[in-house]
Design an enzyme around this catalytic site. Structure first.
Site, PDB file in Angstrom:
ATOM      1  N   GLU A  66       7.433  -0.233   2.483  1.00 39.00           N
ATOM      2  CA  GLU A  66       8.606   0.335   1.666  1.00 39.00           C
ATOM      3  C   GLU A  66       9.601  -0.940   1.394  1.00 39.00           C
ATOM      4  O   GLU A  66      10.523  -0.806   1.734  1.00 39.00           O
ATOM      5  CB  GLU A  66       9.217   1.313   2.585  1.00 39.00           C
ATOM      6  CG  GLU A  66      10.285   2.124   2.007  1.00 39.00           C
ATOM      7  CD  GLU A  66       9.702   3.123   0.829  1.00 39.00           C
ATOM      8  OE1 GLU A  66      10.453   3.973  -0.091  1.00 39.00           O
ATOM      9  OE2 GLU A  66       8.474   3.153   0.484  1.00 39.00           O
ATOM     10  N   HIS A  94       5.707  11.410  -2.551  1.00 41.86           N
ATOM     11  CA  HIS A  94       6.201  11.287  -1.076  1.00 41.86           C
ATOM     12  C   HIS A  94       5.471  12.067  -0.334  1.00 41.86           C
ATOM     13  O   HIS A  94       5.637  13.268   0.051  1.00 41.86           O
ATOM     14  CB  HIS A  94       7.475  11.641  -1.326  1.00 41.86           C
ATOM     15  CG  HIS A  94       8.321  11.257   0.211  1.00 41.86           C
ATOM     16  ND1 HIS A  94       9.705  11.858   0.377  1.00 41.86           N
ATOM     17  CD2 HIS A  94       7.772  10.517   1.080  1.00 41.86           C
ATOM     18  CE1 HIS A  94       9.841  11.373   1.896  1.00 41.86           C
ATOM     19  NE2 HIS A  94       8.817  10.788   2.005  1.00 41.86           N
ATOM     20  N   ASP A 107      -7.364  -3.405   1.289  1.00 41.99           N
ATOM     21  CA  ASP A 107      -6.036  -4.183   2.103  1.00 41.99           C
ATOM     22  C   ASP A 107      -6.430  -5.550   2.238  1.00 41.99           C
ATOM     23  O   ASP A 107      -7.770  -5.743   2.320  1.00 41.99           O
ATOM     24  CB  ASP A 107      -5.880  -3.394   3.507  1.00 41.99           C
ATOM     25  CG  ASP A 107      -4.354  -3.667   3.966  1.00 41.99           C
ATOM     26  OD1 ASP A 107      -3.744  -2.881   4.123  1.00 41.99           O
ATOM     27  OD2 ASP A 107      -4.186  -4.903   4.435  1.00 41.99           O
TER      28      ASP A 107
END
Length: 282
Positions: free
Chosen positions: A87, A135, A31
């Site tokens: 998203e 998912h 990250d």
């Protein structure tokens, strides 16, 4: 299987990392924000404890080691890369294109998404056959089935590598074809949206909606408590994807959902959503 790299240390990155580590698979978590990585380390420990207490992780498998870094070039040499960033199609496509330039050809590039069409993301990379979707549900370490999305250009070796990885993580794969929202989000998210609309209209309270769905229709938690677990911000983003990609206005997030997101009430992770959890949960 080794060499699993996760990019994105938010809620889903933490959950997927905990699942892999609990099954003995080392993980590199990437990250750009060191503060997010610090919180992720705490979140992974919490998820591992919870998964072990619930008997959802193998008791006879030593927990593997996680490495955290802000250096995206750490994906080089990975056997599988899973991106679990926000998203947003543009953000995901940009990241996948960067990662594709750092890994060897044939390395599976997995987008963890609740509804962005996989072929849309695959169009951003030079080898679209390497791109596939997953998912994962939240909490990932408690839910034993994972929706796997094969795009029209996803190769057999890519599909095979990802389903093997999921099996090593104790997950059962259900492979579906590409479509906005796939199967789970296409069915679940509009139901949650309609549940919120009923509350918005004053037809019933949050508690009444969930009680009726549990008691009469067999929903395990109720749609609005489920929404809090998903994250209301993530849910709103996924509904926008459905509305934009299908052209159907019924998928657009309702006013009550948008108001909660605007107020920072994102569900369990923020301490308040449709329900009040009293404190922010790590």
């Amino acid at each position: 299987m080794s060499g699993l790299v996760l990019v994105g240390a938010g809620t889903m990155g933490v959950n997927i990392a905990a699942l892999a580590l609990g099954h003995g698979l080392p993980v590199t978590l990437v990250d750009l924000d060191t503060a997010i990585l610090d919180r992720a380390a705490t979140g992974i420990r919490t998820a591992l404890r919870h998964g072990q207490l619930m008997g959802a992780l193998p008791a006879d498998t030593p927990v593997a080691t996680a490495r955290t870094t802000t250096d995206l070039t750490s994906v080089a040499g990975a056997e599988v890369v899973i991106e679990a960033v926000t998203e947003n199609a543009e953000c995901k496509a940009k990241l996948l294109a960067e990662v594709a330039g750092l890994v060897s050809p044939g390395t599976p590039l997995v987008s963890n998404t609740s509804g962005i069409p996989i072929d849309e993301l695959a169009g951003a990379v030079p080898r679209p056959e390497d791109v596939i979707g997953t998912h994962f549900m939240n909490p990932t370490y408690l839910i034993g089935t994972t929706e796997v999305v094969r795009g029209p250009r996803t190769s057999e070796p890519t599909l095979r590598a990802v389903t093997v990885l999921l099996a090593r993580m104790g997950r059962r794969s259900v492979v579906v074809n590409d479509s906005p929202g796939f199967v789970t989000s296409r069915l679940l998210h509009p139901m949650i949206n309609d549940a919120a609309r009923l509350v918005q209209a004053g037809t019933a309270t949050v508690e009444q909606v969930d009680e009726l769905m549990r008691g009469c229709l067999g929903h395990p938690t109720g749609p609005l408590r489920t929404a809090d677990l998903i994250g209301l911000d993530n849910l709103a983003d996924a509904l926008r994807v459905l509305a934009d990609r299908t052209g159907e206005t019924r998928y657009a997030p309702c006013e009550l959902l948008l108001a909660k997101v605007a107020d920072g009430h994102h569900g369990r992770k923020s301490g308040r959503g449709f329900y009040d959890y009293g404190k922010v949960l790590s």
